[in-house]
Design a protein around this motif. Sequence first.
Motif, short mmCIF file in Angstrom:
data_model
loop_
_atom_site.label_atom_id
_atom_site.label_comp_id
_atom_site.label_asym_id
_atom_site.label_seq_id
_atom_site.Cartn_x
_atom_site.Cartn_y
_atom_site.Cartn_z
N ALA A 1 13.67 -7.04 -51.61
CA ALA A 1 14.28 -7.79 -50.28
C ALA A 1 15.39 -7.11 -50.20
N ARG A 2 16.33 -6.94 -50.93
CA ARG A 2 17.59 -6.23 -50.63
C ARG A 2 17.55 -4.85 -50.25
N THR A 3 16.68 -3.93 -50.84
CA THR A 3 16.66 -2.73 -50.38
C THR A 3 15.99 -2.59 -48.89
N GLU A 4 15.05 -3.42 -48.59
CA GLU A 4 14.31 -3.58 -47.41
C GLU A 4 15.23 -3.98 -46.28
N PRO B 1 11.28 -10.58 -41.04
CA PRO B 1 11.79 -10.89 -42.25
C PRO B 1 13.17 -11.58 -42.30
N LEU B 2 14.14 -11.05 -41.50
CA LEU B 2 15.34 -11.35 -41.51
C LEU B 2 15.65 -12.98 -41.30
N TYR B 3 14.58 -13.29 -40.48
CA TYR B 3 14.66 -14.78 -39.82
C TYR B 3 13.75 -15.67 -40.77
N ASN B 4 12.86 -15.16 -41.68
CA ASN B 4 11.95 -16.26 -42.18
C ASN B 4 11.48 -15.77 -43.38
N ASP B 5 11.94 -14.94 -44.19
CA ASP B 5 11.45 -14.52 -45.43
C ASP B 5 12.36 -15.08 -46.43
N PRO B 6 11.59 -15.75 -47.58
CA PRO B 6 12.67 -16.56 -48.41
C PRO B 6 13.39 -15.76 -49.30
N LEU B 7 12.92 -14.66 -49.77
CA LEU B 7 13.76 -13.69 -50.40
C LEU B 7 14.99 -13.04 -49.72
N MET B 8 14.78 -12.72 -48.55
CA MET B 8 15.61 -12.11 -47.76
C MET B 8 16.69 -13.29 -47.52
N PHE B 9 16.18 -14.58 -47.25
CA PHE B 9 17.24 -15.89 -47.26
C PHE B 9 18.06 -15.73 -48.38
N ARG B 10 17.47 -15.65 -49.37
CA ARG B 10 18.34 -15.46 -50.72
C ARG B 10 19.30 -14.53 -50.73
N VAL B 11 19.07 -13.35 -50.14
CA VAL B 11 20.10 -12.12 -49.99
C VAL B 11 21.24 -12.72 -49.01
N ASP B 12 20.96 -13.58 -47.97
CA ASP B 12 21.83 -14.07 -47.18
C ASP B 12 22.84 -15.07 -47.74
N VAL B 13 22.05 -15.75 -48.62
CA VAL B 13 23.01 -16.68 -49.54
C VAL B 13 24.04 -15.86 -50.52
N PRO C 1 23.14 -23.39 -44.45
CA PRO C 1 21.78 -22.89 -44.85
C PRO C 1 20.90 -24.06 -45.74
N ILE C 2 19.78 -24.25 -45.46
CA ILE C 2 18.96 -25.05 -46.59
C ILE C 2 18.16 -24.06 -47.15
N SER C 3 17.54 -23.34 -46.28
CA SER C 3 16.14 -22.37 -46.68
C SER C 3 15.92 -21.46 -45.47
N ALA C 4 14.80 -20.69 -45.85
CA ALA C 4 14.93 -19.54 -44.77
C ALA C 4 14.45 -20.02 -43.43
N ILE D 1 26.47 -7.79 -44.49
CA ILE D 1 25.49 -7.43 -45.39
C ILE D 1 25.65 -6.10 -45.84
N GLN D 2 25.76 -5.19 -45.09
CA GLN D 2 25.52 -3.76 -45.80
C GLN D 2 26.65 -3.50 -46.52
N LYS D 3 27.93 -4.02 -45.96
CA LYS D 3 29.29 -4.02 -47.04
C LYS D 3 28.92 -4.51 -48.24
N ASN D 4 28.59 -5.84 -48.18
CA ASN D 4 28.33 -6.44 -49.57
C ASN D 4 27.09 -5.92 -50.48
N LEU D 5 26.15 -5.56 -49.95
CA LEU D 5 25.10 -4.94 -50.49
C LEU D 5 25.46 -3.53 -51.34
N LYS D 6 26.58 -2.96 -50.93
CA LYS D 6 26.95 -1.72 -51.59
C LYS D 6 27.98 -2.24 -52.65
#
Length: 423
Positions: free
Chosen positions: A17-20, A37-49, A337-340, A417-422
């Motif tokens: 999810a992080r890579t995508e 996916p950036l609005y509804n995928d639970p693993l991308m939500f986890r990356v947001d968190v 946030p609570i979930s995706a 997001i892109q800054k923190n992912l790096k």
Amino acid sequence: MNQNDLLNMRYSTVQEARTEMSKLLEARPANYSLDAPLYNDPLMFRVDVEEVFQKEWLFVGMTSEIPNRGDYFTVEIAQNPILVIRDADGSVNAFHNTCRHRGSRVCLEHRGKVANLVCPYHQWTYDLKGNLLFAGTEMGDSFDKSQHGLKKAHCKTAGGFIFISLGKEEPQGDFDEFLATLEEYMAPYDVENTKLAAESNMYEKANWKLVLENNRECYHCAGSHPELLNTILEWDDTNDPRAPQDFLDHYADQAAKWDAEGIPHEHKSFGPGKRNRIVRMPLKKGTKVMTIDGEAGCKKMLGNIKNPELGSMRILHLPNSWNHMQSDHFIVFRVLPISAQESMVTTKWFVHKDAVEGEDYNPDRLRQVWDATNDQDRVLGEQNQLGINSVGYQPGPYSETFEFGVMNFLEWYSDTIQKNLKK
């Protein structure tokens, strides 16, 4: 994880999810909404968190909510329980609300007052600075209490606002510059001499970014917010490309009065996407504050304010807060946030600490406009989420005239997001 989360799970691991997510944000057109996916995928939500809500500065509340030693409130940030408390020397501290013994929550109530912090499970006891005072003789002679204090969260205050960060390191950037400006602009309100008059917590079945996107534009206001439009002018600031001349003239007239009283009002913004922004805007002619009829919500004005027509000083802090400061009361908003596809929107109304409920103000009257507006926005956000969940959804274009605030928000989100992912 709710049923919609399961239906929209596209990735098998968080790393996938992080890579995508990085690829999607890198390819994103600046004037289009995000991929589904950036609005509804639970693993991308986890990356947001992990990359936003566990690293960036978050607004959690106001210092006047905890005016005295031992006063505290609690807040949960995506399953991270946090305790915010006033200590003996008047400082505001934030701790992870989890005991260093076996992890139980220490403070169970939303608000309270304590002499010390005592875990209800095994009575481990901490002082107001988080130091462990008592763990019982059962831990043995070699047990070192000094190594088992409550875990701190980074905490800063300015102008009565409390911000925390859950990151291991304090976030870098121009945040302190924003705080200095916030301190200056909030001085007339004397927040330490205010009190919480009302509070609402609204559960919304929508991704937190949809909540913020909705807030960042008034394109939808005419068709959705009759109560709000009794008083508010939809122009974002004097640079709003839609602003007509009669509005600019109205602003100039009000600004002259604010200048005469020493009330700051110039637009100030900080960071990518104007993530921290302060601007004072007039309300409609003939109205004073955001009540249903535009008349005073409280008989006592705030701080040293004398002019009831201060308009609304709008304060934005991304990722989770917008606020309206007025002459006799102010309103703060917090999104967590609570979930995706679930969020909590908290709204709080503050008045002068000496104002008497039922005599100087009526909480129901204070709440009327924003209770209606919040619920209208909830419906819009939930319908937005349901449409995005469709296989027929594809990102659509924003109006650069009406929705530039949304574009600013997503610029900040994408950059962060892109800054923190790096890292």
